[in-house]
Scaffold this motif. Structure first.
Motif, short mmCIF file in Angstrom:
data_model
loop_
_atom_site.label_atom_id
_atom_site.label_comp_id
_atom_site.label_asym_id
_atom_site.label_seq_id
_atom_site.Cartn_x
_atom_site.Cartn_y
_atom_site.Cartn_z
N GLY A 24 0.82 -1.22 0.00
CA GLY A 24 0.00 0.00 0.00
C GLY A 24 0.84 1.26 0.00
N VAL A 25 1.91 1.26 0.80
CA VAL A 25 2.81 2.41 0.86
C VAL A 25 3.51 2.59 -0.48
N THR A 26 3.97 1.50 -1.04
CA THR A 26 4.66 1.54 -2.33
C THR A 26 3.73 2.08 -3.42
N ALA A 27 2.50 1.58 -3.44
CA ALA A 27 1.54 2.04 -4.45
C ALA A 27 1.21 3.52 -4.26
N ALA A 28 1.06 3.96 -3.03
CA ALA A 28 0.76 5.36 -2.76
C ALA A 28 1.91 6.26 -3.20
N LEU A 29 3.12 5.87 -2.90
CA LEU A 29 4.28 6.68 -3.31
C LEU A 29 4.43 6.69 -4.83
N ALA A 30 4.16 5.57 -5.46
CA ALA A 30 4.22 5.52 -6.93
C ALA A 30 3.16 6.44 -7.53
N VAL A 35 1.75 11.44 -10.36
CA VAL A 35 1.03 12.73 -10.44
C VAL A 35 2.01 13.87 -10.58
N TRP A 36 3.09 13.82 -9.80
CA TRP A 36 4.11 14.87 -9.86
C TRP A 36 4.72 14.96 -11.27
N LEU A 37 5.05 13.82 -11.85
CA LEU A 37 5.62 13.82 -13.20
C LEU A 37 4.60 14.29 -14.23
N GLY A 38 3.34 13.93 -14.04
CA GLY A 38 2.30 14.39 -14.95
C GLY A 38 2.12 15.90 -14.90
N VAL A 39 2.11 16.46 -13.70
CA VAL A 39 1.99 17.92 -13.55
C VAL A 39 3.20 18.60 -14.18
N PHE A 40 4.37 18.05 -13.96
CA PHE A 40 5.59 18.63 -14.55
C PHE A 40 5.51 18.62 -16.08
N ALA A 41 5.05 17.50 -16.64
CA ALA A 41 4.95 17.40 -18.11
C ALA A 41 3.95 18.41 -18.66
N ILE A 42 2.82 18.56 -17.98
CA ILE A 42 1.80 19.52 -18.43
C ILE A 42 2.35 20.94 -18.35
N ARG A 43 3.04 21.27 -17.27
CA ARG A 43 3.60 22.62 -17.13
C ARG A 43 4.67 22.89 -18.19
N GLU A 44 5.48 21.89 -18.47
CA GLU A 44 6.51 22.07 -19.50
C GLU A 44 5.87 22.28 -20.87
N ARG A 45 4.89 21.48 -21.19
CA ARG A 45 4.22 21.61 -22.50
C ARG A 45 3.54 22.97 -22.61
#
Length: 56
Positions: A24-30, A35-45
């Protein structure tokens, strides 16, 4: 990008420290990392589009 997160998580479960954490902890951190990488990609684009339109 999400494929990369999943691949790294799988590698961690098979080879490393993540195997000692509860699933559960592993899945939550993943999910947080994904989400963090997705937000970063959207901001970069969005930033690149804004720079292109202001340069013309």
């Amino acid at each position: 990008m999400l494929f990369l997160v999943a691949a790294l998580m799988l590698l961690g479960v098979v080879l490393g420290t993540v195997a000692h954490a509860p699933l559960g902890v592993t899945a939550a951190l993943a999910a947080v990392i994904a989400v963090w990488l997705g937000v970063f990609a959207i901001r970069e684009r969005h930033g690149r589009r804004r720079r292109r339109t202001s340069a013309h």
